[in-house]
Design a protein around this motif. Structure first.
Motif, PDB file in Angstrom:
ATOM      1  N   PRO A  32       0.813  -1.232   0.000  1.00 16.42           N
ATOM      2  CA  PRO A  32       0.000   0.000   0.000  1.00 16.42           C
ATOM      3  C   PRO A  32       0.837   1.269   0.000  1.00 16.42           C
ATOM      4  O   PRO A  32       0.288   2.369   0.094  1.00 16.42           O
ATOM      5  N   ALA A  33       2.165   1.136  -0.115  1.00 14.09           N
ATOM      6  CA  ALA A  33       3.049   2.289   0.014  1.00 14.09           C
ATOM      7  C   ALA A  33       2.723   3.433  -0.948  1.00 14.09           C
ATOM      8  O   ALA A  33       2.807   4.604  -0.555  1.00 14.09           O
ATOM      9  N   PRO A  34       2.361   3.176  -2.221  1.00 18.05           N
ATOM     10  CA  PRO A  34       2.048   4.309  -3.099  1.00 18.05           C
ATOM     11  C   PRO A  34       0.913   5.188  -2.576  1.00 18.05           C
ATOM     12  O   PRO A  34       0.974   6.422  -2.683  1.00 18.05           O
ATOM     13  N   VAL A  35      -0.117   4.569  -2.003  1.00 14.62           N
ATOM     14  CA  VAL A  35      -1.238   5.353  -1.483  1.00 14.62           C
ATOM     15  C   VAL A  35      -0.835   6.062  -0.193  1.00 14.62           C
ATOM     16  O   VAL A  35      -1.246   7.201   0.062  1.00 14.62           O
ATOM     17  N   ALA A  36      -0.023   5.388   0.614  1.00 11.84           N
ATOM     18  CA  ALA A  36       0.483   6.039   1.821  1.00 11.84           C
ATOM     19  C   ALA A  36       1.305   7.274   1.447  1.00 11.84           C
ATOM     20  O   ALA A  36       1.240   8.306   2.125  1.00 11.84           O
ATOM     21  N   ARG A  58       2.265   5.002   8.791  1.00 11.52           N
ATOM     22  CA  ARG A  58       3.110   5.135   9.986  1.00 11.52           C
ATOM     23  C   ARG A  58       4.469   4.459   9.820  1.00 11.52           C
ATOM     24  O   ARG A  58       5.328   4.593  10.684  1.00 11.52           O
ATOM     25  N   ARG A  59       4.637   3.730   8.739  1.00 15.00           N
ATOM     26  CA  ARG A  59       5.889   3.002   8.534  1.00 15.00           C
ATOM     27  C   ARG A  59       6.949   3.883   7.877  1.00 15.00           C
ATOM     28  O   ARG A  59       6.643   4.770   7.103  1.00 15.00           O
ATOM     29  N   THR A  60       8.194   3.606   8.213  1.00 14.02           N
ATOM     30  CA  THR A  60       9.322   4.212   7.513  1.00 14.02           C
ATOM     31  C   THR A  60      10.072   3.100   6.783  1.00 14.02           C
ATOM     32  O   THR A  60       9.878   1.911   7.052  1.00 14.02           O
ATOM     33  N   PHE A  61      10.886   3.486   5.867  1.00  7.53           N
ATOM     34  CA  PHE A  61      11.635   2.512   5.087  1.00  7.53           C
ATOM     35  C   PHE A  61      12.604   1.740   5.971  1.00  7.53           C
ATOM     36  O   PHE A  61      13.396   2.331   6.702  1.00  7.53           O
ATOM     37  N   VAL A 109      -9.279  -6.335  -3.712  1.00  4.70           N
ATOM     38  CA  VAL A 109      -9.704  -6.478  -2.322  1.00  4.70           C
ATOM     39  C   VAL A 109     -10.650  -5.330  -2.003  1.00  4.70           C
ATOM     40  O   VAL A 109     -10.740  -4.341  -2.739  1.00  4.70           O
ATOM     41  N   SER A 110     -11.350  -5.436  -0.890  1.00  8.42           N
ATOM     42  CA  SER A 110     -12.331  -4.412  -0.533  1.00  8.42           C
ATOM     43  C   SER A 110     -11.651  -3.098  -0.193  1.00  8.42           C
ATOM     44  O   SER A 110     -10.478  -3.054   0.207  1.00  8.42           O
ATOM     45  N   ILE A 111     -12.404  -2.026  -0.326  1.00  4.75           N
ATOM     46  CA  ILE A 111     -11.871  -0.704  -0.012  1.00  4.75           C
ATOM     47  C   ILE A 111     -11.528  -0.597   1.468  1.00  4.75           C
ATOM     48  O   ILE A 111     -10.584   0.108   1.852  1.00  4.75           O
ATOM     49  N   TRP A 112     -12.251  -1.332   2.319  1.00  4.58           N
ATOM     50  CA  TRP A 112     -11.986  -1.271   3.757  1.00  4.58           C
ATOM     51  C   TRP A 112     -10.674  -1.977   4.090  1.00  4.58           C
ATOM     52  O   TRP A 112      -9.894  -1.479   4.914  1.00  4.58           O
ATOM     53  N   THR A 113     -10.432  -3.105   3.459  1.00  2.22           N
ATOM     54  CA  THR A 113      -9.150  -3.791   3.660  1.00  2.22           C
ATOM     55  C   THR A 113      -8.007  -2.915   3.169  1.00  2.22           C
ATOM     56  O   THR A 113      -6.966  -2.789   3.823  1.00  2.22           O
ATOM     57  N   THR A 114      -8.211  -2.300   2.012  1.00  2.00           N
ATOM     58  CA  THR A 114      -7.186  -1.420   1.448  1.00  2.00           C
ATOM     59  C   THR A 114      -6.901  -0.245   2.378  1.00  2.00           C
ATOM     60  O   THR A 114      -5.737   0.115   2.608  1.00  2.00           O
ATOM     61  N   ALA A 115      -7.954   0.376   2.921  1.00  2.00           N
ATOM     62  CA  ALA A 115      -7.765   1.518   3.815  1.00  2.00           C
ATOM     63  C   ALA A 115      -7.011   1.108   5.080  1.00  2.00           C
ATOM     64  O   ALA A 115      -6.111   1.830   5.540  1.00  2.00           O
ATOM     65  N   ARG A 116      -7.374  -0.032   5.638  1.00  2.00           N
ATOM     66  CA  ARG A 116      -6.705  -0.493   6.861  1.00  2.00           C
ATOM     67  C   ARG A 116      -5.201  -0.728   6.615  1.00  2.00           C
ATOM     68  O   ARG A 116      -4.354  -0.294   7.407  1.00  2.00           O
ATOM     69  N   MET A 117      -4.883  -1.381   5.514  1.00  2.00           N
ATOM     70  CA  MET A 117      -3.483  -1.644   5.194  1.00  2.00           C
ATOM     71  C   MET A 117      -2.730  -0.340   4.899  1.00  2.00           C
ATOM     72  O   MET A 117      -1.572  -0.174   5.280  1.00  2.00           O
ATOM     73  N   THR A 118      -3.403   0.592   4.243  1.00  2.00           N
ATOM     74  CA  THR A 118      -2.753   1.856   3.897  1.00  2.00           C
ATOM     75  C   THR A 118      -2.421   2.662   5.144  1.00  2.00           C
ATOM     76  O   THR A 118      -1.315   3.215   5.268  1.00  2.00           O
TER      77      THR A 118
END
Length: 447
Positions: free
Chosen positions: A208-212, A251-254, A237-246
């Protein structure tokens, strides 16, 4: 000058971290000058610096342009680079897999009168891409030479390029290399072109990094919501699953040390951290995650291409890795590459009118799992003997208990990993023989 010995700690690191190698090679005291770096050599030491820094590549106008404009610029640069490189040869050959990337190179080279194509068929349904390759060849009226890769004749301890400072290309791909060599000899081809690096250059990320990135760069506006929908369509996948993963990714860094491949590596031999590629070491503190992964992927594929060693027989050229193409791709934010719910979206859009629709729109990718499993099963005993009684085991790199347990099951679930370790063992043996033949050889036996 004495032949350098093997640095077993770096070899262990190379096996564990295959993403983007640093400057240290697997030979003691020998560092690599990576692409984009320059060295100033003095009487006692050498200082290196980056003269081309991927973090500083930014065409602001291109980054903010429409999809149509971005696709137009990308297409023009690929066409120009491919045609310019091919213009140096009379009879170039193209490795045409039928995938998007090699098909784009076919479109860019189609005007060359001496162009031929060669297609390797991997046994198994996932490796048969003949229909796609034939469609591309027919679209540009190009001859196509098809060959089924042979499972027989593989020697797990044979090394095609024993003088490389690290283990090179996967030995299991040697059959494809030999097919291309025979094609070149038969037709008098004086160069081989391919679509290598397309996934990396065109920012094909399965995260999901591009959306993040879009959230961090632009905030939670309509653009972010559109990219969220694109990612949902991209992975079905569902939009809700996508939002949760995004939102987890926001909050993640490389993390350059993620994804360590420690399977079958002894715990005491596993490196705590890896030697960072200079591009990654130069990352700014708040670099966007998707952009960081894009740069890491390019660094990885450049190292992988260098390890092929194929240009020793005939020049092998990957036009998608040309600097003007890289700079165009790095100027585009990661979320542009999933626009419309497709991976490599800008590249697909750029060539949508020049390639067969079935190639542009395909979602599947070819694979070699069936082929690799077949090769491994025919050589299971040889791989077992080489790894349990070889130099890696003597050096303490191999987890013998885990390896023996896996080989005793009769399953092939770890075929890729075991053949990868066999490649490292074959390289170590080849380099040990090379070093031993040197009249002033250093001792590179395992400690």
């Amino acid at each position: 000058m004495p032949a350098p010995g093997i640095d077993w700690a770096v070899l262990a690191e190379d096996i564990v971290y295959r993403r983007a190698r640093g400057v240290r090679t697997c030979l003691s005291g020998l560092d690599e000058l990576v692409p984009g770096a320059a060295a100033t050599v003095g009487s006692e030491n050498a200082a290196t610096r980056l003269f081309w820094d991927p973090w500083l590549v930014q065409d602001r106008a291109l980054s903010r342009s429409s999809l149509d404009r971005a696709a137009s610029v990308l297409r023009a640069r690929i066409d120009l680079c491919a045609a310019t490189l091919a213009g140096c040869f009379e009879r170039p050959a193209l490795e045409l897999s039928g995938g998007l990337d090699s098909s784009i190179v076919a479109a860019a080279l189609a005007g060359h009168r001496g162009l031929s194509t060669v297609h390797c068929i991997s046994p198994g349904p996932e490796g048969d891409e003949r229909d796609y390759a034939r469609a591309v060849a027919a679209a540009f009226d190009l001859p196509i030479d098809e060959h089924l890769l042979a499972i027989e004749g593989f020697d797990p301890m044979a090394v095609s390029e024993p003088c490389l400072p690290r283990p090179g290309r996967p030995g299991v791909l040697g059959s494809a290399h030999r097919v291309v060599q025979r094609h070149c000899r038969a037709l008098g081809a004086d160069a081989v072109f391919n679509g290598a690096g397309g996934d990396s250059v065109f920012c094909s990320l399965n995260t999901p990094a591009p959306v993040a990135d879009r959230f961090r760069a632009c905030g939670p506006g309509l653009g972010f919501l559109r990219s969220l929908g694109d990612l949902s369509d991209r992975h079905n996948v569902s939009i809700w699953t996508t939002a949760r993963m995004t939102f987890r990714s926001i909050r993640r860094t490389f993390d350059p040390d993620r994804g360590a491949a420690t399977l079958f590596i002894a715990s005491e031999a596993r490196p705590e951290r890896r030697d960072l590629h200079p591009w990654l070491a130069a990352a700014p503190p708040r670099a966007l995650l998707g952009h960081s992964l894009h740069i890491e992927a390019i660094a990885f594929i450049l190292g992988y291409i260098d390890g092929q060693g194929r240009s020793a027989t005939v020049p092998t050229i990957s036009p998608l890795l040309s600097r003007p193409v890289l700079e165009a791709c790095l100027s585009l934010p990661a979320w542009r590459w999933i626009e419309g719910g497709r991976d490599r979206a800008v590249a697909r859009f750029a060539y949508r009118h020049r390639l067969p629709a079935r190639v542009v729109e395909r979602r599947s990718k070819g694979g070699v799992d069936h082929y690799v499993t077949g090769v491994f099963e025919r050589n299971r005993a040889a791989v077992r003997d080489a790894l349990l009684g070889g130099l890696l085991a003597q050096a303490g790199l191999i987890d013998r208990r885990a390896l023996e347990a896996a080989l005793a099951t009769g399953h092939s679930s770890h075929a890729h990993r075991l053949l990868e370790l066999a490649d490292a063992e074959a390289w170590a043996r080849a380099w040990t023989r090379t070093a031993a033949a040197s009249p002033t050889a250093q001792d590179d036996a395992p400690p």
